[in-house]
Design a protein around this motif. Structure first.
Motif, PDB file in Angstrom:
ATOM      1  N   TYR A   4     -12.474 -24.839 -48.163  1.00 31.95           N
ATOM      2  CA  TYR A   4     -12.674 -26.449 -48.457  1.00 31.95           C
ATOM      3  C   TYR A   4     -13.837 -26.861 -47.947  1.00 31.95           C
ATOM      4  N   ILE A   5     -14.155 -26.443 -46.584  1.00 33.67           N
ATOM      5  CA  ILE A   5     -15.292 -26.909 -45.832  1.00 33.67           C
ATOM      6  C   ILE A   5     -16.544 -26.309 -46.561  1.00 33.67           C
ATOM      7  N   GLU A   6     -16.478 -25.041 -46.887  1.00 32.29           N
ATOM      8  CA  GLU A   6     -17.538 -24.119 -47.261  1.00 32.29           C
ATOM      9  C   GLU A   6     -18.036 -24.636 -48.594  1.00 32.29           C
ATOM     10  N   TRP A  66     -14.805 -22.959 -38.008  1.00 35.05           N
ATOM     11  CA  TRP A  66     -14.832 -23.694 -39.338  1.00 35.05           C
ATOM     12  C   TRP A  66     -16.207 -22.975 -39.965  1.00 35.05           C
ATOM     13  N   THR A  67     -17.397 -23.772 -39.796  1.00 33.62           N
ATOM     14  CA  THR A  67     -18.635 -23.476 -40.166  1.00 33.62           C
ATOM     15  C   THR A  67     -19.560 -23.835 -39.113  1.00 33.62           C
ATOM     16  N   ARG A 124      -2.874 -18.361 -43.929  1.00 32.50           N
ATOM     17  CA  ARG A 124      -3.374 -18.846 -44.981  1.00 32.50           C
ATOM     18  C   ARG A 124      -3.823 -20.207 -45.373  1.00 32.50           C
ATOM     19  N   PHE A 125      -3.245 -21.031 -44.193  1.00 29.82           N
ATOM     20  CA  PHE A 125      -3.914 -22.400 -44.077  1.00 29.82           C
ATOM     21  C   PHE A 125      -5.246 -22.294 -43.626  1.00 29.82           C
ATOM     22  N   ASP A 126      -5.679 -21.721 -42.712  1.00 27.76           N
ATOM     23  CA  ASP A 126      -7.083 -21.589 -42.111  1.00 27.76           C
ATOM     24  C   ASP A 126      -7.967 -21.081 -43.335  1.00 27.76           C
ATOM     25  N   ARG A 127      -7.570 -20.156 -44.118  1.00 32.33           N
ATOM     26  CA  ARG A 127      -8.517 -19.380 -45.061  1.00 32.33           C
ATOM     27  C   ARG A 127      -9.030 -20.723 -46.074  1.00 32.33           C
TER      28      ARG A 127
END
Length: 662
Positions: free
Chosen positions: A528-530, A379-380, A520-523
């Motif tokens: 959203y997190i970033e 994720w980040t 698509r979901f993960d992108r």
């Protein structure tokens, strides 16, 4: 002439339409299926109550004029082990980046939950509560000696201070200017530590001394935002926190035989650790294997009474909170956490001898390291210099860079609670949502990512495999429950686990696997997190980001899973052959009988034993209660099954299978 021609043409068109409709009525009967489904309600337009503006874009991004205020803290605090008290002084620098002048300030006094007569204690039912005091006779709360305004010359002016339950209002002599106005507050405070602090903090008795887990320990700024202005919802226990970001410097004075672990970076290891412990500390920073820093022998020796104190100094940058723990009984071990591009952090475990062992807390550091490395890559990146797991009488509670987990946890239970609490670093420590109002935005999103990390850990050591959603149906679709979007203080405590944790996590899993697909979901999820890292997103910001990045209108999904307590019931309601001959193909009718919708998967088993799968998009339900499709075959059908993988929480599985009658 024009009108007459139009009427003739319309009449012919209408006759043709009626004939076609009569011919196809058995195929596309959208109005005669039983059940409560109403497609105009489920697909009833946007779920958003406000349009995008300069602060929050309609795309889900922070707007071009997005702002948030800032709170920086310098805190000097001391622990009195015998009296079980914490006392200290904080110097708080508050910056008003809002477009509004502020005539007063609000602070959170969460320790006042434990004051007799508090709203929180008065709302604990006779049957008890995780958020209560578990029957302890305890009258806690803050003693605020003063709150002063400190000007640039150092002059101190005491402020008019109004305390109401868990909130404190400070009236300013003149408004704090908008657009970057800043001031300094000096507050002296103290409180008695509850033995059991609503499963968020407390005191654990061990063989070699008490473990003090300290949280919600200093007066904290309330958030002033563009949604509600001052967020002053009182702390009742169940709902968690909403905080501003800033930098922290902390000096923590404890008995000389104690070890302190705290959010952030330890600044003076040479003053508080022995030379051998300092060498082990340095080795742990370079090691992928767990290194013992403070042994069981060290803890036994430290359990003897001593005179004097030590001061441990820490700093933490760009964080919304800090917490700490102190004990003479701590065993300390640690290892390196590998992040991106050669960056590292440090996994640290602090636990008493009773919790040690390779089947228990001896693996804690391994768990921390694996959890944070996975989430950072997926994720980040993890932002803090350390990640600390403390064995406590707290079953599981998260703070930036430090978590408290049950001292008796073992094996998969210890992995589960450790991974869950460190997953909270991403939600809500990095993505700073308002937990007080939207518990699913941290608990639900975190529980969802925990499923992925558990599957990845140590080749699936604790992975339970594919989740059969039907096992969850009666729990997450109980008609007596509230909607997921309900605040924690506004839902039955027995429903909290399902509505704040499991149901939103299941919803996101279904959105990923059954609607958008993992790519698509993960992108979208990562975007959203970033976008909202170290900011304050609302539910709309999450929903809009998921839609805009994935390219899907998901109003039907949010409406069914988050804003309503709807049920799902897909059914096979009819199977017949075209012109009564299998050689012409088979007509299969499926129906949606409850208000929730999902895409449809149907398995068709032929008499020969071969099985084919048909996937239908959710759009078939946009104007139909039932849907008939033709499957090309030239042999008899043995059975038709809807949701063959049992991936949906269908409330009535009796209508999911059609079989040929023998």
């Amino acid at each position: 002439m024009y009108l007459k021609s139009f009427l003739v043409s319309f009449s012919l068109l209408w006759c043709s339409f009626v004939a076609d409709a009569q011919q196809s009525e058995s195929y596309f009967d959208g109005d005669k299926s039983p059940g409560s489904y109403n497609y105009t309600e489920t697909f009833g337009g946007s779920v958003y109550t406000r349009t995008g503006n300069q602060y929050r874009s309609a795309s889900g991004k922070p707007g071009h004029a997005y702002w948030q205020n800032r709170a920086d803290y310098h805190i000097d605090v001391a622990l009195d082990e015998k009296l079980k008290t914490v006392s200290g002084t904080e110097l708080l620098t508050y910056t008003n980046n809002s477009p509004d002048d502020l005539e007063f300030l609000w602070l959170q006094l969460d320790q006042n939950l434990y004051k007799q007569g508090s709203r929180g204690l008065n709302t604990v039912p006779l049957t008890g509560s995780r958020s209560g005091n578990k029957g302890q006779q305890f009258d806690g709360g803050y003693a605020i000696k003063f709150a002063k305004l400190v000007d640039e010359s150092g002059k101190e002016t005491e402020l008019n201070c109004m305390i109401d339950d868990t909130r404190m209002q400070l009236m300013l002599p003149e408004p704090l200017k908008a657009g970057g106005g800043s001031l300094k507050l000096k507050i002296e405070f103290s409180f008695t530590i509850p033995d059991y602090g609503s499963d968020r903090m407390g005191i654990l008795e061990t063989l070699n001394g008490k473990v003090f887990s300290i949280a919600q320990w200093y007066p904290r700024m309330c958030v002033y935002d563009d949604i509600l202005g001052w967020n002053t919802t009182p702390y009742l226990g169940p709902a968690e926190f909403y905080l501003e970001y800033g930098n922290f410097n902390m000096n923590i004075t404890v008995p000389a035989n104690h070890v302190v672990v705290c959010s952030g970076e330890l600044l003076n290891p040479e003053e508080v650790y022995s030379p051998d412990q300092q060498k082990a500390w340095a080795a742990a920073k370079r090691s992928d294997e767990t290194v013992v820093i403070r042994s069981e022998k060290d803890a036994r020796n430290a359990s003897r009474p001593v005179e004097g104190t030590k001061t441990w100094r820490f700093k933490m940058e760009n964080t919304r909170d800090v917490a700490w723990a102190s004990s003479s009984s701590f065993l300390i071990d640690a290892a390196r956490i590998n992040l991106q591009e050669g960056r590292t952090s440090m996994a640290i475990s602090a636990y008493p001898a009773e919790s040690a062992g390779k089947l228990a807390w001896g693996r804690s550091t391994e768990y921390i390291k694996a959890s944070i490395e996975y989430y950072s890559a997926k994720w980040t990146e993890y932002p803090y210099p350390t990640a600390i797991n403390v064995a406590s009488n707290v079953g599981g509670m998260e703070y930036p860079g430090i978590v408290f987990c049950g001292s008796n946890a073992r094996g998969s239970a210890l992995w589960g609670v450790t991974d869950h609490e460190f997953g909270h670093i991403w939600f809500p420590m990095i993505v700073g949502s308002n937990e007080r109002l939207h518990p699913w935005m941290d608990e639900g999103l975190n529980t969802f990512i925990n499923e992925l990390s558990t599957a990845a850990f140590n080749k699936g050591e604790y992975d339970k495999g594919t989740r059969n959603m039907r096992k969850w149906t009666s729990l997450i679709m109980d008609p007596s429950m509230e909607a997921v979007a309900t605040t924690a203080d506004n839902m039955k405590e027995r429903n909290t686990a399902y509505l704040s944790y499991y149901k939103p996590a299941i919803a996101l899993s279904l959105l990923r696997e059954n609607v958008l697909g993992p790519e698509r979901f993960d992108r979208a999820f990562k975007a959203y997190i970033e976008r909202w890292a170290y900011k304050h997103p609302t539910p709309d910001d999450f929903f809009r980001t998921m839609e805009n990045v994935s390219g899907e209108d998901l109003s039907w999904f949010w409406r069914g899973w988050f804003f309503n307590n709807w049920k799902l019931d897909q059914a096979v309601t009819g199977v017949s052959y075209v012109k009564n001959d299998p050689a012409n193909g088979v007509l299969i009718t499926v129906a949606n009988l409850q208000k929730m919708v999902m895409p449809v998967v149907v398995d068709i088993k032929l008499k020969s034993g071969s099985v084919s799968r048909v996937q239908l998009p959710v759009e078939i339900w946009k104007r139909n209660k039932s849907w008939t499709f033709q499957y090309p075959t030239n042999e008899d059908v043995a059975s038709v099954t809807i949701d063959p993988d049992q991936s949906l929480p269908d409330v009535n599985t009796d209508n999911n299978v059609w079989k040929v009658k023998n």
